[in-house]
Write a protein that holds these residues in place. Structure first.
Motif, PDB file in Angstrom:
ATOM      1  N   ASP A  42      30.311  50.429  34.905  1.00 22.39           N
ATOM      2  CA  ASP A  42      30.020  49.385  33.796  1.00 22.39           C
ATOM      3  C   ASP A  42      31.269  48.881  33.065  1.00 22.39           C
ATOM      4  O   ASP A  42      30.421  47.669  31.970  1.00 22.39           O
ATOM      5  N   PHE A  43      31.412  49.289  33.288  1.00 19.70           N
ATOM      6  CA  PHE A  43      33.053  48.887  32.496  1.00 19.70           C
ATOM      7  C   PHE A  43      34.056  48.136  33.566  1.00 19.70           C
ATOM      8  O   PHE A  43      34.589  48.224  34.036  1.00 19.70           O
ATOM      9  N   LYS A  44      33.426  46.787  32.730  1.00 19.21           N
ATOM     10  CA  LYS A  44      33.590  45.632  33.878  1.00 19.21           C
ATOM     11  C   LYS A  44      35.492  45.111  33.085  1.00 19.21           C
ATOM     12  O   LYS A  44      35.873  43.806  34.645  1.00 19.21           O
ATOM     13  N   GLU A  45      35.811  45.554  32.549  1.00 16.04           N
ATOM     14  CA  GLU A  45      37.654  44.762  32.309  1.00 16.04           C
ATOM     15  C   GLU A  45      38.161  44.871  32.775  1.00 16.04           C
ATOM     16  O   GLU A  45      38.038  45.592  34.446  1.00 16.04           O
ATOM     17  N   VAL A  46      39.174  43.671  33.670  1.00 15.26           N
ATOM     18  CA  VAL A  46      39.730  43.559  34.546  1.00 15.26           C
ATOM     19  C   VAL A  46      41.781  43.909  34.176  1.00 15.26           C
ATOM     20  O   VAL A  46      41.974  44.328  34.832  1.00 15.26           O
ATOM     21  N   ASN A  47      41.343  44.472  33.037  1.00 15.42           N
ATOM     22  CA  ASN A  47      42.200  45.031  31.973  1.00 15.42           C
ATOM     23  C   ASN A  47      42.507  46.248  32.125  1.00 15.42           C
ATOM     24  O   ASN A  47      42.010  46.884  31.275  1.00 15.42           O
ATOM     25  N   GLY A  91      45.282  35.759  26.406  1.00 24.03           N
ATOM     26  CA  GLY A  91      45.560  35.728  27.416  1.00 24.03           C
ATOM     27  C   GLY A  91      44.979  36.521  27.755  1.00 24.03           C
ATOM     28  O   GLY A  91      43.749  36.458  29.389  1.00 24.03           O
ATOM     29  N   LYS A  92      44.341  37.544  27.750  1.00 23.27           N
ATOM     30  CA  LYS A  92      43.384  38.662  28.178  1.00 23.27           C
ATOM     31  C   LYS A  92      41.881  38.545  28.109  1.00 23.27           C
ATOM     32  O   LYS A  92      41.215  38.200  29.025  1.00 23.27           O
ATOM     33  N   ILE A  93      41.392  37.754  27.099  1.00 22.30           N
ATOM     34  CA  ILE A  93      40.431  37.026  27.352  1.00 22.30           C
ATOM     35  C   ILE A  93      40.138  35.949  28.269  1.00 22.30           C
ATOM     36  O   ILE A  93      39.198  35.930  28.901  1.00 22.30           O
ATOM     37  N   TYR A  94      41.233  35.333  28.748  1.00 25.42           N
ATOM     38  CA  TYR A  94      41.755  34.089  29.492  1.00 25.42           C
ATOM     39  C   TYR A  94      41.694  35.025  30.551  1.00 25.42           C
ATOM     40  O   TYR A  94      40.744  34.346  31.768  1.00 25.42           O
ATOM     41  N   LEU A  95      42.176  36.263  31.004  1.00 23.11           N
ATOM     42  CA  LEU A  95      41.522  37.167  32.149  1.00 23.11           C
ATOM     43  C   LEU A  95      41.109  37.285  32.455  1.00 23.11           C
ATOM     44  O   LEU A  95      40.306  37.519  33.613  1.00 23.11           O
ATOM     45  N   GLU A  96      39.991  37.848  31.141  1.00 21.25           N
ATOM     46  CA  GLU A  96      38.554  39.003  31.772  1.00 21.25           C
ATOM     47  C   GLU A  96      37.487  37.784  31.897  1.00 21.25           C
ATOM     48  O   GLU A  96      36.576  38.170  32.272  1.00 21.25           O
ATOM     49  N   SER A  97      37.848  35.886  31.129  1.00 20.91           N
ATOM     50  CA  SER A  97      36.649  35.744  31.188  1.00 20.91           C
ATOM     51  C   SER A  97      36.662  35.135  32.935  1.00 20.91           C
ATOM     52  O   SER A  97      35.679  34.326  33.317  1.00 20.91           O
ATOM     53  N   LYS A  98      37.850  35.296  33.396  1.00 21.68           N
ATOM     54  CA  LYS A  98      37.612  34.561  35.056  1.00 21.68           C
ATOM     55  C   LYS A  98      36.745  35.767  36.268  1.00 21.68           C
ATOM     56  O   LYS A  98      35.728  35.180  36.559  1.00 21.68           O
ATOM     57  N   HIS A  99      36.808  36.620  35.288  1.00 23.89           N
ATOM     58  CA  HIS A  99      35.561  37.758  36.750  1.00 23.89           C
ATOM     59  C   HIS A  99      36.093  38.216  37.813  1.00 23.89           C
ATOM     60  O   HIS A  99      35.482  37.552  38.911  1.00 23.89           O
ATOM     61  N   ARG A 100      37.666  37.634  37.944  1.00 25.08           N
ATOM     62  CA  ARG A 100      38.030  38.224  38.783  1.00 25.08           C
ATOM     63  C   ARG A 100      37.835  39.671  39.540  1.00 25.08           C
ATOM     64  O   ARG A 100      37.832  40.002  38.888  1.00 25.08           O
ATOM     65  N   HIS A 133      48.245  50.795  40.775  1.00 23.60           N
ATOM     66  CA  HIS A 133      49.036  52.339  40.783  1.00 23.60           C
ATOM     67  C   HIS A 133      47.013  51.854  39.881  1.00 23.60           C
ATOM     68  O   HIS A 133      46.030  52.508  40.315  1.00 23.60           O
ATOM     69  N   GLN A 134      46.583  51.639  38.467  1.00 20.74           N
ATOM     70  CA  GLN A 134      45.635  52.219  38.126  1.00 20.74           C
ATOM     71  C   GLN A 134      44.418  50.407  39.033  1.00 20.74           C
ATOM     72  O   GLN A 134      43.218  51.537  38.940  1.00 20.74           O
ATOM     73  N   ASN A 135      44.425  50.309  39.520  1.00 21.48           N
ATOM     74  CA  ASN A 135      43.621  49.315  40.069  1.00 21.48           C
ATOM     75  C   ASN A 135      43.316  49.685  41.351  1.00 21.48           C
ATOM     76  O   ASN A 135      42.671  50.079  42.249  1.00 21.48           O
TER      77      ASN A 135
END
Ligand code: UDP
Ligand code: MG
Length: 341
Positions: free
Chosen positions: A196-201, A313-322, A98-100
């Motif tokens: 500019d809020f680029k987070e994936v979570n 885990g979140k840092i890991y997901l964020e660092s991929k910049h998918r 939903h959020q995405n």
């Protein structure tokens, strides 16, 4: 008779609402074939009435974001878009949540509109509250939160769990508007900054307040779903709550630190006690208590590792910049087509 009523495939009359803000209503849809045919006309009537009242431009649109539905949802959206130009649709390449889906719609609207209103497609949120939202925007407010004044239609359990969730968020220092879900008006100015809020979570209802700008609330009564079933069973709700907290607050890590400190302090006292007991000749008995304490501590340690692991885990997901969403289809041809490579 009003010309709009005569036409079976009505168009919003050109020229009406000129100089008025362009609104896109952003509606995420996942497996909603049952409810969409019921609510789409309601959204259209609402937008049309605001155009006729001269509040918004006739170029306003209703954007359905298909979130990789497995049923006929996308076909229905395409049919609606054929039928009436007020409806437009785009489809995510797969289900992303939903959020995405909301974010995809908002980012699509950014730069093309003056205001967006995001709302679920199931008719639970009072569609007519959009009037009050737009009025507030016209009065100079940039973000308007739709707030549920009444949850009587929800089950006791849903009401209780939702309210506990907001209280928990507040206790963690997350600034989320109480009883506000994702029904809100956002101006383009706020969208530009929000991009500019680029987070994936993603946890939109906690992120939007961080953008700032003048905001206000509109209260409405929450109804039952018009058809179909909720996609948010308890497990998903708990997931959203945990995601919300860990995405927006490091408070749990602070609590673990304090807890660790308190536990070690008591451990130290227990050691002293055992030491002086030993000196005074009486041996420390109590195998059971030792085991209890050990297992209690082991539990706390594992729990703490889990919480810390979540952040890592979140840092890991964020660092991929998918990419946070991938659009596979639109019911219209975008002006600037982007090709990769
Ligand atoms: N939704 C979505 N993707 C998902 C799950 C839900 O786009 O993976 C949409 C759904 O179609 C609806 C909105 O999100 O428009 C809210 O979902 P639902 O009504 O099931 O949640 P509830 O109101 O029960 O919390
Ligand atoms: Mg719903």
């Amino acid at each position: 008779m009003d010309p709009i009523d005569q036409d079976r495939t009505p168009r919003i009359p050109e020229g009406q609402g000129e100089g008025r803000p362009i609104l896109w209503v952003v509606i995420p849809c996942y497996n909603e074939e049952e409810v969409l045919p019921l609510t789409a006309p309601l959204f259209r009537d609402q937008v049309r009435s605001m155009v006729e009242a001269g509040k918004i431009s006739s170029r306003s649109r209703i954007l359905f974001v298909n979130d990789g539905s497995k049923d006929r949802t996308w076909e229905i959206i395409k049919e609606l878009a054929e039928e009436d130009e007020v409806f437009i649709g785009m489809s995510q390449s797969r289900n992303r949540g939903h959020q995405n889906a909301v974010l995809a719609g908002l980012m699509e609207a950014k730069g093309k509109v003056d205001i967006t209103i995001s709302i679920d497609c199931d008719g639970q949120d009072d569609i007519t509250a959009m009037d009050a939202m737009v009025d507030k925007y016209l009065a100079g407010v940039e973000v308007v939160y739709g707030v549920r004044s009444d949850r009587a239609s929800d089950s006791f359990f849903k009401r209780f769990s939702a309210e506990s969730f907001y209280k928990l968020l507040a206790s963690m220092g997350v600034e989320a508007v109480y009883n506000h879900a994702d029904y809100r008006l956002i101006s383009d100015r706020v969208l530009q900054e929000f991009a500019d809020f680029k987070e994936v979570n993603l946890f939109l209802r906690g992120m939007i307040p961080l953008v700032g700008f003048p905001s206000d609330k509109v209260f409405y009564k929450r109804e039952e779903r018009m058809a179909g079933e909720s996609h948010y069973p308890l497990s998903k709700m708990l997931g959203l709550a945990f995601n919300g907290i860990t995405s927006l607050s490091v408070q749990p890590i602070r609590w673990i630190t304090i807890l660790g400190f308190i536990m070690s302090f008591f451990g130290f006292l227990a050691c002293l006690w055992a030491f002086f007991k030993g000196l005074s000749g009486s041996t420390v008995s109590g195998w059971a208590s030792v085991i209890c304490i050990l297992s209690f501590l082991a539990g706390i340690q594992l729990f703490s590792l889990g919480v810390i692991g979540t952040y890592i885990g979140k840092i890991y997901l964020e660092s991929k910049h998918r990419p946070r969403y991938i659009i596979s289809e639109r019911t219209w041809i975008p002006k600037e087509r982007k090709y990769k490579g």
